[in-house]
Design an enzyme around this catalytic site. Structure first.
Site, PDB file in Angstrom:
ATOM      1  N   LYS A  84       2.838   2.447   0.467  1.00 15.92           N
ATOM      2  CA  LYS A  84       2.969   0.453   0.288  1.00 15.92           C
ATOM      3  C   LYS A  84       4.461   0.343  -0.068  1.00 15.92           C
ATOM      4  O   LYS A  84       4.800  -0.687  -1.398  1.00 15.92           O
ATOM      5  CB  LYS A  84       1.511  -0.178  -0.607  1.00 15.92           C
ATOM      6  CG  LYS A  84       1.177   0.679  -1.571  1.00 15.92           C
ATOM      7  CD  LYS A  84       0.307   0.165  -2.901  1.00 15.92           C
ATOM      8  CE  LYS A  84       0.147   0.644  -4.303  1.00 15.92           C
ATOM      9  NZ  LYS A  84      -1.486  -0.036  -4.158  1.00 15.92           N
ATOM     10  N   ASP A  85       3.888   1.172  -1.339  1.00 12.96           N
ATOM     11  CA  ASP A  85       6.346   1.777  -1.779  1.00 12.96           C
ATOM     12  C   ASP A  85       7.496   1.462  -1.749  1.00 12.96           C
ATOM     13  O   ASP A  85       8.240   1.073  -1.652  1.00 12.96           O
ATOM     14  CB  ASP A  85       5.623   2.931  -2.872  1.00 12.96           C
ATOM     15  CG  ASP A  85       4.956   2.979  -4.266  1.00 12.96           C
ATOM     16  OD1 ASP A  85       4.191   1.720  -4.710  1.00 12.96           O
ATOM     17  OD2 ASP A  85       4.644   3.253  -4.597  1.00 12.96           O
ATOM     18  N   ARG A 135      -0.705 -10.689  -4.763  1.00 14.13           N
ATOM     19  CA  ARG A 135      -1.892 -10.638  -3.751  1.00 14.13           C
ATOM     20  C   ARG A 135      -3.125 -10.151  -4.594  1.00 14.13           C
ATOM     21  O   ARG A 135      -4.491 -11.079  -4.342  1.00 14.13           O
ATOM     22  CB  ARG A 135      -1.445  -8.654  -2.979  1.00 14.13           C
ATOM     23  CG  ARG A 135      -2.546  -8.651  -2.258  1.00 14.13           C
ATOM     24  CD  ARG A 135      -2.177  -7.049  -1.304  1.00 14.13           C
ATOM     25  NE  ARG A 135      -2.289  -6.302  -2.055  1.00 14.13           N
ATOM     26  CZ  ARG A 135      -3.363  -6.071  -2.686  1.00 14.13           C
ATOM     27  NH1 ARG A 135      -5.017  -6.162  -2.154  1.00 14.13           N
ATOM     28  NH2 ARG A 135      -3.538  -4.989  -3.101  1.00 14.13           N
ATOM     29  N   ARG A 136      -3.848  -9.300  -5.419  1.00 17.31           N
ATOM     30  CA  ARG A 136      -4.658  -9.278  -5.623  1.00 17.31           C
ATOM     31  C   ARG A 136      -5.239 -10.321  -6.863  1.00 17.31           C
ATOM     32  O   ARG A 136      -6.303 -11.033  -6.303  1.00 17.31           O
ATOM     33  CB  ARG A 136      -5.023  -8.429  -6.803  1.00 17.31           C
ATOM     34  CG  ARG A 136      -5.052  -7.025  -6.150  1.00 17.31           C
ATOM     35  CD  ARG A 136      -5.180  -5.695  -6.892  1.00 17.31           C
ATOM     36  NE  ARG A 136      -4.712  -4.907  -6.117  1.00 17.31           N
ATOM     37  CZ  ARG A 136      -4.344  -3.173  -6.760  1.00 17.31           C
ATOM     38  NH1 ARG A 136      -3.441  -2.963  -7.926  1.00 17.31           N
ATOM     39  NH2 ARG A 136      -4.049  -1.767  -6.200  1.00 17.31           N
ATOM     40  N   ARG A 153       1.054  -3.567 -16.885  1.00 17.58           N
ATOM     41  CA  ARG A 153       1.737  -2.424 -16.699  1.00 17.58           C
ATOM     42  C   ARG A 153       1.317  -0.972 -17.243  1.00 17.58           C
ATOM     43  O   ARG A 153       0.738  -0.805 -17.743  1.00 17.58           O
ATOM     44  CB  ARG A 153       3.137  -2.726 -16.294  1.00 17.58           C
ATOM     45  CG  ARG A 153       3.671  -4.294 -15.328  1.00 17.58           C
ATOM     46  CD  ARG A 153       4.006  -3.543 -13.933  1.00 17.58           C
ATOM     47  NE  ARG A 153       5.399  -2.721 -14.435  1.00 17.58           N
ATOM     48  CZ  ARG A 153       5.902  -2.104 -13.371  1.00 17.58           C
ATOM     49  NH1 ARG A 153       4.900  -0.986 -13.358  1.00 17.58           N
ATOM     50  NH2 ARG A 153       6.157  -1.168 -13.505  1.00 17.58           N
ATOM     51  N   ARG A 159      -2.714   2.042 -17.450  1.00 14.35           N
ATOM     52  CA  ARG A 159      -3.321   1.147 -17.969  1.00 14.35           C
ATOM     53  C   ARG A 159      -4.559   1.376 -18.064  1.00 14.35           C
ATOM     54  O   ARG A 159      -5.179   1.269 -18.586  1.00 14.35           O
ATOM     55  CB  ARG A 159      -3.339   0.309 -15.589  1.00 14.35           C
ATOM     56  CG  ARG A 159      -2.069  -0.219 -15.952  1.00 14.35           C
ATOM     57  CD  ARG A 159      -2.322  -0.927 -14.704  1.00 14.35           C
ATOM     58  NE  ARG A 159      -1.047   0.016 -13.553  1.00 14.35           N
ATOM     59  CZ  ARG A 159      -0.814  -0.035 -12.580  1.00 14.35           C
ATOM     60  NH1 ARG A 159      -1.378  -1.058 -11.856  1.00 14.35           N
ATOM     61  NH2 ARG A 159      -0.315   0.052 -11.434  1.00 14.35           N
ATOM     62  N   CYS A 247       6.459  -7.712  -3.015  1.00 16.94           N
ATOM     63  CA  CYS A 247       6.522  -7.842  -4.020  1.00 16.94           C
ATOM     64  C   CYS A 247       6.274  -8.749  -4.664  1.00 16.94           C
ATOM     65  O   CYS A 247       5.054  -8.857  -5.970  1.00 16.94           O
ATOM     66  CB  CYS A 247       6.576  -6.617  -4.707  1.00 16.94           C
ATOM     67  SG  CYS A 247       6.515  -4.824  -5.127  1.00 16.94           S
TER      68      CYS A 247
END
Length: 347
Positions: A84-85, A135-136, A153, A159, A247
């Site tokens: 996904k990166d 997105r979330r 972040r 986190r 992103c």
């Protein structure tokens, strides 16, 4: 003739990157016991920018460019990434030579210790949920309007520390795959189903990036391909590429392969989730493997070279992603995404 030593590169500061690279190198060692593999660590600019929301950083290439430079200089032979990166178009000279079997791609909720045993719907009104993902946030704002969402972040360790040691957040949203790979599956308080939250393109899959013309390395890593994961991720990446997403805009997917049929759900959202488009399409990907000797051997599909997956199946998966994105664009997705991008830039 194969050389005896291969070097794999990873982002130095990230424990998760180390675990992911170790897992890929271990698979290669099992497949090729006579070869030697060395793991090289390197810090990237993206790893160091921990106080800025991902959506504000911009290009995904920030996390990969320095790693690719080392690959280009032949300092290393392969780089392990979270798929996904990786952007949907790789720089010339590079390809994704392997996509490993996907871990659970869903998002997970990790609760503050005081909220242990709860779900998002049971949290008090105005509870603050941490997520670095537009997105979330867009999907969950629509589903749980009583909750507040704020950027958080840092790497996974950072986190979780912010969640546990302060009272700023009632819960945070993370990828289930990362938590599982870190051995923190017990922290998952709630798995978000696709009905609650569609996941990110490529989420849960590991990619091995190599030099596109290096036949020796390509042959070696291609044994790591998981055909089902490859086809799902080609469809997802083609969907994202056609939408010109990234992103900085809320784009989400869910792909399921069953009985030779590939089902792809894709959606776009406004930043607050109030405006959205969501559709599902399917296609047949059950094709026999053919001997495709010659120049077609190394055809890339959205940056992926998968020699051991039938070419017709890959084409069908890519076309599915493009057609689904085109359907959403015909219904107004471009406007939703351009407004989301402008609002995000202005934040």
């Amino acid at each position: 003739m194969m050389c005896s030593l291969f070097r794999a590169l990873l982002s130095a500061s990230l424990q998760l990157a180390r675990i992911q690279t170790d897992s890929v190198v271990e698979m290669l060692r099992e497949l090729y016991p006579d070869l030697s593999f060395e793991i090289v660590a390197m810090s990237t600019t993206g790893d160091k920018i921990l106080d800025t929301a991902l959506s504000k950083i911009g290009e995904k290439s920030l996390f990969t460019k320095e790693l690719e430079n080392a690959l280009e200089r032949h300092e290393v032979d392969l780089v392990v990434h979270s798929l996904k990166d990786l952007p949907t178009s790789l720089p010339p000279g590079f390809t994704i030579g392997a996509v490993c079997k996907r871990e659970n791609p869903l998002d997970a909720v990790v609760f503050h210790p005081k909220n242990c045993g709860k779900t998002l719907s049971l949290l008090p009104e105005k509870s603050v949920i941490g997520t670095s993902s537009l997105r979330r946030a867009a999907q969950l704002k629509k589903k749980f309007p009583q909750l507040e969402f704020r950027d958080i972040r840092g790497n996974l360790n950072t986190r979780l520390k912010k969640l546990d040691e302060k009272e700023d957040f009632s819960a945070i949203i993370l990828a289930a795959a990362g938590l599982k790979r870190m051995g923190w599956e017990n922290r998952i308080g709630q798995l978000l189903s696709p009905e609650d939250c569609l996941y990110a393109v490529g989420q849960g899959a590991l990619a091995v990036e190599v030099r596109a013309k290096d036949q020796e390395i390509l042959n070696m890593v291609s044994a790591l391909h998981d055909a089902d994961t490859v086809l799902c991720c080609i469809a997802e990446r083609a969907f994202m590429k056609r939408l010109e997403g990234g992103c900085s805009v809320p784009v989400a997917v869910n792909a399921v392969l069953k009985d030779g049929q590939l089902y792809l759900t894709g959606a776009v959202y406004s930043l607050d989730g109030s405006d959205s488009l969501k559709e599902t399409m399917q296609t047949n990907v059950h094709y026999p493997q053919q001997n495709e000797d010659g120049p077609n051997d190394d055809v890339q599909h959205v940056g992926i070279t998968a020699r051991n997956v039938p070419g017709q199946a890959q084409e069908a998966a890519e076309n599915l992603g493009v057609e689904l994105a085109s359907l959403l664009l015909s219904k107004g997705a471009k406007h939703i995404l351009s407004v989301a991008r402008q609002l995000n830039d202005a934040r």
